[in-house]
Design a protein around this motif. Structure first.
Motif, PDB file in Angstrom:
ATOM      1  N   TYR A   1      11.778  -1.828  23.711  1.00 37.72           N
ATOM      2  CA  TYR A   1      11.758  -2.511  22.427  1.00 37.72           C
ATOM      3  C   TYR A   1      12.489  -3.852  22.522  1.00 37.72           C
ATOM      4  CZ  TYR A   1      10.136   1.591  19.798  1.00 37.72           C
ATOM      5  OH  TYR A   1       9.391   2.635  19.300  1.00 37.72           O
TER       6      TYR A   1
ATOM      7  N   ASN B   1      14.549  -8.477  16.936  1.00 40.45           N
ATOM      8  CA  ASN B   1      14.876  -9.823  16.460  1.00 40.45           C
ATOM      9  C   ASN B   1      15.399  -9.720  15.037  1.00 40.45           C
ATOM     10  OD1 ASN B   1      13.845 -10.991  18.839  1.00 40.45           O
ATOM     11  ND2 ASN B   1      11.770 -10.991  18.006  1.00 40.45           N
TER      12      ASN B   1
ATOM     13  N   ARG C   1      12.601  -7.604  12.921  1.00 42.59           N
ATOM     14  CA  ARG C   1      11.372  -7.118  13.557  1.00 42.59           C
ATOM     15  C   ARG C   1      11.706  -6.330  14.810  1.00 42.59           C
ATOM     16  NH1 ARG C   1       7.394  -7.828   9.931  1.00 42.59           N
ATOM     17  NH2 ARG C   1       5.944  -7.461  11.660  1.00 42.59           N
TER      18      ARG C   1
ATOM     19  N   LYS D   1       9.661  -5.139  18.171  1.00 42.75           N
ATOM     20  CA  LYS D   1       8.416  -5.319  18.908  1.00 42.75           C
ATOM     21  C   LYS D   1       8.343  -4.319  20.058  1.00 42.75           C
ATOM     22  CE  LYS D   1       5.605  -8.779  21.299  1.00 42.75           C
ATOM     23  NZ  LYS D   1       5.539 -10.176  21.782  1.00 42.75           N
TER      24      LYS D   1
ATOM     25  N   ASP E   1       3.483  -4.728  22.464  1.00 41.59           N
ATOM     26  CA  ASP E   1       2.806  -5.906  21.903  1.00 41.59           C
ATOM     27  C   ASP E   1       2.514  -5.799  20.409  1.00 41.59           C
ATOM     28  OD1 ASP E   1       2.729  -7.241  24.374  1.00 41.59           O
ATOM     29  OD2 ASP E   1       0.928  -6.139  24.960  1.00 41.59           O
ATOM     30  N   THR E   2       3.176  -4.876  19.722  1.00 42.04           N
ATOM     31  CA  THR E   2       3.025  -4.739  18.270  1.00 42.04           C
ATOM     32  C   THR E   2       4.375  -4.959  17.609  1.00 42.04           C
ATOM     33  OG1 THR E   2       1.232  -3.135  18.552  1.00 42.04           O
ATOM     34  CG2 THR E   2       2.293  -3.225  16.394  1.00 42.04           C
ATOM     35  N   SER E   3       4.390  -5.773  16.550  1.00 38.37           N
ATOM     36  CA  SER E   3       5.629  -6.078  15.845  1.00 38.37           C
ATOM     37  C   SER E   3       5.707  -5.290  14.549  1.00 38.37           C
ATOM     38  CB  SER E   3       5.700  -7.581  15.555  1.00 38.37           C
ATOM     39  OG  SER E   3       6.906  -7.912  14.920  1.00 38.37           O
ATOM     40  N   HIS E   4       6.856  -4.651  14.308  1.00 41.64           N
ATOM     41  CA  HIS E   4       7.052  -3.831  13.117  1.00 41.64           C
ATOM     42  C   HIS E   4       8.190  -4.396  12.273  1.00 41.64           C
ATOM     43  CE1 HIS E   4       4.545  -0.641  14.942  1.00 41.64           C
ATOM     44  NE2 HIS E   4       5.160  -0.964  16.074  1.00 41.64           N
ATOM     45  N   ASN E   5       8.001  -4.357  10.953  1.00 34.89           N
ATOM     46  CA  ASN E   5       9.042  -4.810  10.029  1.00 34.89           C
ATOM     47  C   ASN E   5      10.129  -3.745   9.940  1.00 34.89           C
ATOM     48  OD1 ASN E   5      10.595  -5.933   8.053  1.00 34.89           O
ATOM     49  ND2 ASN E   5       9.011  -5.942   6.480  1.00 34.89           N
TER      50      ASN E   5
END
Length: 234
Positions: free
Chosen positions: A117, A120, A159, A161, A164-168
């Motif tokens: 992971y 940010n 975020r 990540k 390659d997928t970004s999650h809130n």
């Protein structure tokens, strides 16, 4: 006409006073007010996650008021990004969850070394410092000051990540943070500064069960290095 003349006189007086203040030759003293800005980079990590350090830009503005030649008080507003790279979510981190949530999150959250992971976390920070100048000597081109205080951060974006997928992640972390900074400022001449600061936060970031799975007891910790410019207002 009279109003225009009065405005011109007041404007001229203000400019002249400001220029004279900026050219002040003696040491700063009681109620001398400075304004400054700084830009640089911060190296951050999330404690107890095993993640790698992240390096991101940081910038801020500040005011500084002297109470005597050795001490000043500073208020600063800054933007900074914190976080960490290559954080591994191991299966044991699901152990404290209820059976229902364990199943739910293990289906939704990739885990293991194959799914590192990146976190940010963006903050707007206000800081209050007490600064100590060893000695103010206008004939010495390099001078030192040390400071500490309190910094309060408001989380504006978060975020996570993975694959390659970004999650809130904002709803799963505390919306605020605070830290205790320890810093040193190198004053170059009368205007330019180099500032190094270490910040440690005692507050746990996670504020939900999912936050605990991803970050556990992690806290913010970072070091910043900035180049600044400040000038005397009055």
């Amino acid at each position: 006409m009279k109003k225009s003349l009065l405005f011109a006189v007041l404007f001229s007086f203000t400019i002249n006073t400001t220029v004279q203040a900026q050219l002040k030759e003696e040491a700063y003293d009681l109620w001398d007010l400075l304004i400054g800005g700084k830009v640089g980079a911060s190296a951050s990590t999330l404690t107890k996650t095993g993640g790698d350090v992240k390096i991101w830009p940081t910038a801020g503005i500040y005011t500084e008021v002297f109470v005597n030649p050795h001490f000043s008080m500073t208020f600063e507003a800054a933007y900074s990004r914190k976080g960490a790279n290559n954080v591994i979510v191991d299966e044991w981190k699901f152990g404290n969850l209820s059976e229902e949530n364990r199943q739910l999150y293990q289906e939704q959250v990739p885990y293991g070394s194959a799914h590192p992971y990146t976190f940010n976390l963006d903050y707007m920070t206000t800081s209050y410092f007490l600064k100590y100048y060893i000695k103010q000597d206008v004939d010495v081109p390099v001078q030192l000051a040390f400071y500490t205080g309190l910094s309060f951060g408001t989380l504006v974006n978060a975020r996570a990540k993975v694959d390659d997928t970004s999650h809130n992640l904002k709803d799963h972390l505390h919306g605020g943070d605070f830290s205790v900074p320890l810093g040193v400022e190198v004053l170059l001449g009368r205007n330019f500064t180099i500032d190094g600061r270490w910040n440690w936060s005692p507050r746990k970031l996670a504020d939900s069960e999912l936050g605990d799975v991803l970050l556990g007891p992690a806290r913010n910790q970072y070091f910043s290095l900035t180049l600044g410019y400040k000038f005397l207002v009055f």
